[in-house]
Write a protein that holds these residues in place. Sequence first.
Motif, PDB file in Angstrom:
ATOM      1  N   GLY A  45      68.893  61.769  31.133  1.00  0.00           N
ATOM      2  CA  GLY A  45      69.027  60.392  31.574  1.00  0.00           C
ATOM      3  C   GLY A  45      70.338  60.190  32.318  1.00  0.00           C
ATOM      4  N   TRP A  46      70.672  58.945  32.590  1.00  0.00           N
ATOM      5  CA  TRP A  46      71.852  58.655  33.400  1.00  0.00           C
ATOM      6  C   TRP A  46      73.150  59.079  32.722  1.00  0.00           C
ATOM      7  CZ3 TRP A  46      75.829  55.446  31.916  1.00  0.00           C
ATOM      8  CH2 TRP A  46      75.591  54.577  30.846  1.00  0.00           C
ATOM      9  N   ARG A  47      73.210  59.037  31.394  1.00  0.00           N
ATOM     10  CA  ARG A  47      74.443  59.434  30.713  1.00  0.00           C
ATOM     11  C   ARG A  47      74.732  60.920  30.927  1.00  0.00           C
ATOM     12  NH1 ARG A  47      72.211  55.631  27.248  1.00  0.00           N
ATOM     13  NH2 ARG A  47      73.599  53.869  26.763  1.00  0.00           N
ATOM     14  N   LEU A  48      73.706  61.757  30.780  1.00  0.00           N
ATOM     15  CA  LEU A  48      73.888  63.193  30.976  1.00  0.00           C
ATOM     16  C   LEU A  48      74.182  63.504  32.438  1.00  0.00           C
ATOM     17  CD1 LEU A  48      73.871  66.122  30.085  1.00  0.00           C
ATOM     18  CD2 LEU A  48      71.371  66.110  30.215  1.00  0.00           C
ATOM     19  N   ALA A  49      73.389  62.952  33.347  1.00  0.00           N
ATOM     20  CA  ALA A  49      73.558  63.254  34.767  1.00  0.00           C
ATOM     21  C   ALA A  49      74.928  62.814  35.281  1.00  0.00           C
ATOM     22  CB  ALA A  49      72.448  62.595  35.583  1.00  0.00           C
ATOM     23  N   LEU A  61      62.972  55.004  36.108  1.00  0.00           N
ATOM     24  CA  LEU A  61      63.755  55.879  36.972  1.00  0.00           C
ATOM     25  C   LEU A  61      64.710  55.051  37.828  1.00  0.00           C
ATOM     26  CD1 LEU A  61      64.485  58.583  38.292  1.00  0.00           C
ATOM     27  CD2 LEU A  61      62.524  58.254  39.826  1.00  0.00           C
ATOM     28  N   ARG A  62      64.221  53.951  38.378  1.00  0.00           N
ATOM     29  CA  ARG A  62      65.082  53.095  39.198  1.00  0.00           C
ATOM     30  C   ARG A  62      66.303  52.624  38.388  1.00  0.00           C
ATOM     31  NH1 ARG A  62      63.843  50.128  43.756  1.00  0.00           N
ATOM     32  NH2 ARG A  62      61.597  50.099  43.342  1.00  0.00           N
ATOM     33  N   GLU A  63      66.054  52.235  37.139  1.00  0.00           N
ATOM     34  CA  GLU A  63      67.141  51.784  36.275  1.00  0.00           C
ATOM     35  C   GLU A  63      68.163  52.895  36.045  1.00  0.00           C
ATOM     36  OE1 GLU A  63      67.800  50.345  31.619  1.00  0.00           O
ATOM     37  OE2 GLU A  63      65.771  50.511  32.447  1.00  0.00           O
ATOM     38  N   HIS A  64      67.675  54.109  35.802  1.00  0.00           N
ATOM     39  CA  HIS A  64      68.585  55.230  35.555  1.00  0.00           C
ATOM     40  C   HIS A  64      69.375  55.593  36.814  1.00  0.00           C
ATOM     41  CE1 HIS A  64      67.797  56.804  31.422  1.00  0.00           C
ATOM     42  NE2 HIS A  64      66.751  55.993  31.539  1.00  0.00           N
ATOM     43  N   ILE A  65      68.736  55.524  37.967  1.00  0.00           N
ATOM     44  CA  ILE A  65      69.458  55.790  39.219  1.00  0.00           C
ATOM     45  C   ILE A  65      70.598  54.794  39.384  1.00  0.00           C
ATOM     46  CG2 ILE A  65      69.292  55.730  41.743  1.00  0.00           C
ATOM     47  CD1 ILE A  65      66.394  56.785  41.421  1.00  0.00           C
ATOM     48  N   ARG A  66      70.308  53.523  39.154  1.00  0.00           N
ATOM     49  CA  ARG A  66      71.337  52.493  39.326  1.00  0.00           C
ATOM     50  C   ARG A  66      72.473  52.649  38.322  1.00  0.00           C
ATOM     51  NH1 ARG A  66      67.661  47.086  40.787  1.00  0.00           N
ATOM     52  NH2 ARG A  66      66.977  47.882  42.842  1.00  0.00           N
ATOM     53  N   GLN A  89      76.604  53.637  38.920  1.00  0.00           N
ATOM     54  CA  GLN A  89      77.726  52.887  38.356  1.00  0.00           C
ATOM     55  C   GLN A  89      78.658  53.781  37.550  1.00  0.00           C
ATOM     56  OE1 GLN A  89      75.765  49.855  36.057  1.00  0.00           O
ATOM     57  NE2 GLN A  89      75.237  48.602  37.841  1.00  0.00           N
ATOM     58  N   ALA A  90      78.098  54.869  36.990  1.00  0.00           N
ATOM     59  CA  ALA A  90      78.866  55.723  36.087  1.00  0.00           C
ATOM     60  C   ALA A  90      79.578  56.878  36.782  1.00  0.00           C
ATOM     61  CB  ALA A  90      77.954  56.280  34.990  1.00  0.00           C
TER      62      ALA A  90
END
Length: 314
Positions: A25-29, A51-56, A60-61
Amino acid sequence: MENRITDLFRIKYPIIQAGMIWASGWRLASAASNSGILGLLGAGSMYPEVLREHIRKCKQATQAPFGVNVPMLYPDIDKVMKIIVEEGVKIVFTSAGNPKTWTSYLKNHGITVVHVVSSVKFAIKAQEAGVDAVVAEGFEAGGHNGREETTTFTLIPMVREKLSIPLIAAGGIATGRGMLAAMVLGADGVQIGSRFVASEEASSHLLFKQKVVEAQEGDTQLTLKELAPVRLLKNKFFDQVQELYKQSPSSEALRNLLGRGRAKKGMFEGNMDEGELEIGQISGLIHDIRPVSEIVDNIISEYSEVSKYVSRMI
């Protein structure tokens, strides 16, 4: 460590964190990208809007490059690709399908495209399709595998012999020693999955992470080849599959036993008995759960130390 992979992705080290289902997910990536490697979101376990949420959130991260891994056998592929373009993702890894299907579309939108293969034959086809790089993944890898059962040690030099584009090695790599070995064999970089499952930032369930850490040699096996070959940790579900094989089952019988949501049940929800637990053979070398930054630092440190040792030996 500048080479064709660091130049292609604009990263510090030629390492890609694999876009694994239920882990990436976004935290790992974002943690991977912030550590100087390329982080990938695993679209295979995400509905398009998820997926859109994780990309955004990943944007930010991290200010560093990241990408999305897209298994083309999953549904809603049209929606996934549309979202990737709409959200301005610059790097896409495709797998489990014909690279000709989406490569031109993605490249026409300014996206760098990498395709995952398990054989020389499909590596050549990927290059002909116009991809920017190829991931050659050996039989040791976790999750869904090719049918050829060619090991990484054998696959990489054979693919290198036939390709002119950058080559990324995957399957059975989790350490600096493994990274160096793959690059000596002809890889320009490595893709690492299982080691990052056992990271603090992976979205996989803690019980699954602990199971990976406890795994020993021989605790994984490739199975379900009649459907889509997959390497799993042995558990109650795996034993049920083996019992069914004694009856010479049809593909339909295997499909009925597998059902729906097995991987989510095990890797994400933490059902260690009934879930499908996808992990690579290298899990036998993974002994702890660490932050991504520490994992990357350890890999690079070992790579440097072993490189110096090899130079002295020569």
